[in-house]
Design a protein around this motif. Sequence first.
Motif, mmCIF file in Angstrom:
data_model
loop_
_atom_site.group_PDB
_atom_site.id
_atom_site.type_symbol
_atom_site.label_atom_id
_atom_site.label_comp_id
_atom_site.label_asym_id
_atom_site.label_seq_id
_atom_site.Cartn_x
_atom_site.Cartn_y
_atom_site.Cartn_z
ATOM 1 N N ASP A 40 43.862 51.414 36.936
ATOM 2 C CA ASP A 40 43.263 51.687 38.241
ATOM 3 C C ASP A 40 41.957 50.912 38.422
ATOM 4 O O ASP A 40 41.344 50.462 37.447
ATOM 5 C CB ASP A 40 42.965 53.184 38.391
ATOM 6 N N VAL A 41 41.540 50.779 39.659
ATOM 7 C CA VAL A 41 40.265 50.136 39.969
ATOM 8 C C VAL A 41 39.143 51.109 39.632
ATOM 9 O O VAL A 41 39.083 52.220 40.167
ATOM 10 C CB VAL A 41 40.190 49.729 41.455
ATOM 11 N N ARG A 42 38.263 50.704 38.727
ATOM 12 C CA ARG A 42 37.136 51.550 38.324
ATOM 13 C C ARG A 42 35.797 50.964 38.772
ATOM 14 O O ARG A 42 34.870 51.691 39.086
ATOM 15 C CB ARG A 42 37.125 51.737 36.800
ATOM 16 N N ILE A 43 35.703 49.641 38.739
ATOM 17 C CA ILE A 43 34.486 48.969 39.218
ATOM 18 C C ILE A 43 34.940 47.978 40.293
ATOM 19 O O ILE A 43 35.276 46.829 39.994
ATOM 20 C CB ILE A 43 33.731 48.250 38.085
ATOM 21 N N PRO A 44 35.000 48.396 41.540
ATOM 22 C CA PRO A 44 35.582 47.560 42.606
ATOM 23 C C PRO A 44 34.978 46.166 42.708
ATOM 24 O O PRO A 44 35.700 45.193 42.967
ATOM 25 C CB PRO A 44 35.312 48.375 43.868
ATOM 26 N N LYS A 45 33.687 46.047 42.481
ATOM 27 C CA LYS A 45 33.046 44.736 42.620
ATOM 28 C C LYS A 45 33.492 43.758 41.538
ATOM 29 O O LYS A 45 33.486 42.545 41.757
ATOM 30 C CB LYS A 45 31.521 44.893 42.615
ATOM 31 N N ILE A 46 33.890 44.281 40.380
ATOM 32 C CA ILE A 46 34.415 43.399 39.334
ATOM 33 C C ILE A 46 35.884 43.094 39.592
ATOM 34 O O ILE A 46 36.335 41.960 39.380
ATOM 35 C CB ILE A 46 34.198 44.019 37.937
ATOM 36 N N GLU A 104 37.090 42.735 42.437
ATOM 37 C CA GLU A 104 36.981 41.714 43.485
ATOM 38 C C GLU A 104 36.754 40.332 42.869
ATOM 39 O O GLU A 104 37.347 39.334 43.318
ATOM 40 C CB GLU A 104 35.801 42.083 44.392
ATOM 41 N N LEU A 105 35.934 40.258 41.815
ATOM 42 C CA LEU A 105 35.715 38.984 41.125
ATOM 43 C C LEU A 105 37.001 38.469 40.489
ATOM 44 O O LEU A 105 37.269 37.264 40.484
ATOM 45 C CB LEU A 105 34.646 39.140 40.040
ATOM 46 N N PHE A 106 37.794 39.380 39.931
ATOM 47 C CA PHE A 106 39.066 38.992 39.320
ATOM 48 C C PHE A 106 39.972 38.322 40.353
ATOM 49 O O PHE A 106 40.518 37.243 40.118
ATOM 50 C CB PHE A 106 39.747 40.223 38.722
ATOM 51 N N HIS A 107 40.124 38.946 41.513
ATOM 52 C CA HIS A 107 40.998 38.370 42.535
ATOM 53 C C HIS A 107 40.427 37.066 43.092
ATOM 54 O O HIS A 107 41.176 36.117 43.376
ATOM 55 C CB HIS A 107 41.225 39.388 43.655
ATOM 56 N N LEU A 108 39.107 37.008 43.227
ATOM 57 C CA LEU A 108 38.483 35.776 43.700
ATOM 58 C C LEU A 108 38.717 34.631 42.719
ATOM 59 O O LEU A 108 39.043 33.507 43.117
ATOM 60 C CB LEU A 108 36.983 36.007 43.904
ATOM 61 N N SER A 109 38.585 34.939 41.431
ATOM 62 C CA SER A 109 38.786 33.910 40.409
ATOM 63 C C SER A 109 40.216 33.394 40.378
ATOM 64 O O SER A 109 40.456 32.201 40.172
ATOM 65 C CB SER A 109 38.398 34.460 39.029
ATOM 66 N N THR A 110 41.182 34.289 40.578
ATOM 67 C CA THR A 110 42.576 33.835 40.572
ATOM 68 C C THR A 110 42.864 32.894 41.729
ATOM 69 O O THR A 110 43.778 32.064 41.644
ATOM 70 C CB THR A 110 43.545 35.035 40.634
ATOM 71 N N SER A 111 42.094 33.003 42.801
ATOM 72 C CA SER A 111 42.313 32.123 43.956
ATOM 73 C C SER A 111 41.509 30.834 43.874
ATOM 74 O O SER A 111 41.667 29.949 44.711
ATOM 75 C CB SER A 111 41.954 32.859 45.254
ATOM 76 N N LYS A 112 40.640 30.715 42.856
ATOM 77 C CA LYS A 112 39.754 29.552 42.739
ATOM 78 C C LYS A 112 40.080 28.706 41.513
ATOM 79 O O LYS A 112 39.232 27.973 41.010
ATOM 80 C CB LYS A 112 38.298 30.022 42.657
ATOM 81 N N GLN A 113 41.306 28.790 41.037
ATOM 82 C CA GLN A 113 41.700 28.015 39.862
ATOM 83 C C GLN A 113 41.682 26.511 40.162
ATOM 84 O O GLN A 113 41.993 26.088 41.277
ATOM 85 C CB GLN A 113 43.096 28.427 39.410
ATOM 86 N N VAL A 161 28.849 31.034 38.775
ATOM 87 C CA VAL A 161 28.253 32.042 39.648
ATOM 88 C C VAL A 161 29.017 33.363 39.544
ATOM 89 O O VAL A 161 28.419 34.452 39.601
ATOM 90 C CB VAL A 161 28.166 31.538 41.110
ATOM 91 N N ARG A 162 30.327 33.284 39.330
ATOM 92 C CA ARG A 162 31.116 34.507 39.160
ATOM 93 C C ARG A 162 30.880 35.121 37.778
ATOM 94 O O ARG A 162 30.864 36.345 37.632
ATOM 95 C CB ARG A 162 32.604 34.215 39.373
ATOM 96 N N HIS A 163 30.704 34.263 36.759
ATOM 97 C CA HIS A 163 30.420 34.781 35.421
ATOM 98 C C HIS A 163 29.137 35.616 35.438
ATOM 99 O O HIS A 163 29.082 36.708 34.872
ATOM 100 C CB HIS A 163 30.266 33.636 34.421
ATOM 101 N N CYS A 164 28.117 35.074 36.079
ATOM 102 C CA CYS A 164 26.848 35.808 36.165
ATOM 103 C C CYS A 164 27.013 37.083 36.978
ATOM 104 O O CYS A 164 26.481 38.139 36.601
ATOM 105 C CB CYS A 164 25.776 34.914 36.785
ATOM 106 N N ALA A 165 27.744 36.996 38.072
ATOM 107 C CA ALA A 165 27.943 38.182 38.918
ATOM 108 C C ALA A 165 28.621 39.299 38.129
ATOM 109 O O ALA A 165 28.297 40.488 38.306
ATOM 110 C CB ALA A 165 28.779 37.819 40.144
ATOM 111 N N PHE A 166 29.567 38.946 37.245
ATOM 112 C CA PHE A 166 30.222 39.955 36.413
ATOM 113 C C PHE A 166 29.187 40.750 35.621
ATOM 114 O O PHE A 166 29.216 41.984 35.585
ATOM 115 C CB PHE A 166 31.213 39.306 35.452
#
Length: 306
Positions: free
Chosen positions: A22-28, A30-39, A197-202
């Motif tokens: 389940d989603v426990r930390i929504p903002k993280i 969100e980073l996962f889905h963003l990263s999959t679209s930025k390959q 920038v996503r690594h730091c955001a994590f």
Amino acid sequence: MSVASSFTILDAPVSQFPLDLDVRIPKIRELFHLSTSKQWDPRVDIDWEACDPSIYTEEQRYAGRLSWSRRAWTEYAAISESPALQVRFCHEKRAPDMRLYFTIRSQEESRHAESCFRMAERLGGYIEAPKPKAQQSVATHGVRRMALDPSMPLEAIIAALVCTSEEVAFDVFRHLAEITRDPAAKRIHQMITRDEVRHCAFGWRFLDAQMPLLSRAEVKAVEEAVVTMIEKVELNGYHVTWLSPDSEDAREEIAMDRLAWEAGLGATVEELEKPIFIASIRSIRERMRPWGIDLPNFSHPKLGTF
């Protein structure tokens, strides 16, 4: 960085179930889905033909090879950090969002290392290892061991590795993306910066969620880990070459960085990087202050006290 115990989480019984996705930390998540679209693929998303080695002198090409090889060494270290942290996330049954995101982080660090390797090859050949007296600056900073040490709070590891070391790396890459003139080298820096920038955001998103839950002793452990990362790793020249302990090998690397910078091949120099590094540490200090972390002033012969 030191390890407090010889016992590791690999010695503990495995407890995998129940499996939580389940989603426990929504903002993280969100980073996962963003990263999959930025390959992106270093083979095809960097125009390698845009780098014409013939326009550089032999000395400039060697300087570029050394600079990009050194960057590959530090990027490669992250490839082994991610799996170790994944084991820790699973062992502690941390939020599934973290486990999902780090599968992508491993891929991103791999393509960073590959891109740096390919750039060194383009300039005449990747250099496999630093000279002996320069190795002390780019040797592993102990995160793999820390990740497997149950006495080291996970929050301390993420604060040191991500919110400190990767934050410094991000600021350096952003600077390099601005000043590099060679088209292929510039593009590499731009693509790496986009991932970093996503690594730091994590790191910041994870700790924003976790720090209010920690005891005072745990907060102190986070603070100590960050101080150690700055004093023993960053101020030892891990990301910033000219901060390395003085030696003939380190002086050669610094001189080659200057040549590569003059050629626009993707390096920088002390007078440009110094204010960026100081500002980066100051920003980390201020951002961590609301968590109850009070970072001291740091000193270095080339930086003074800041």
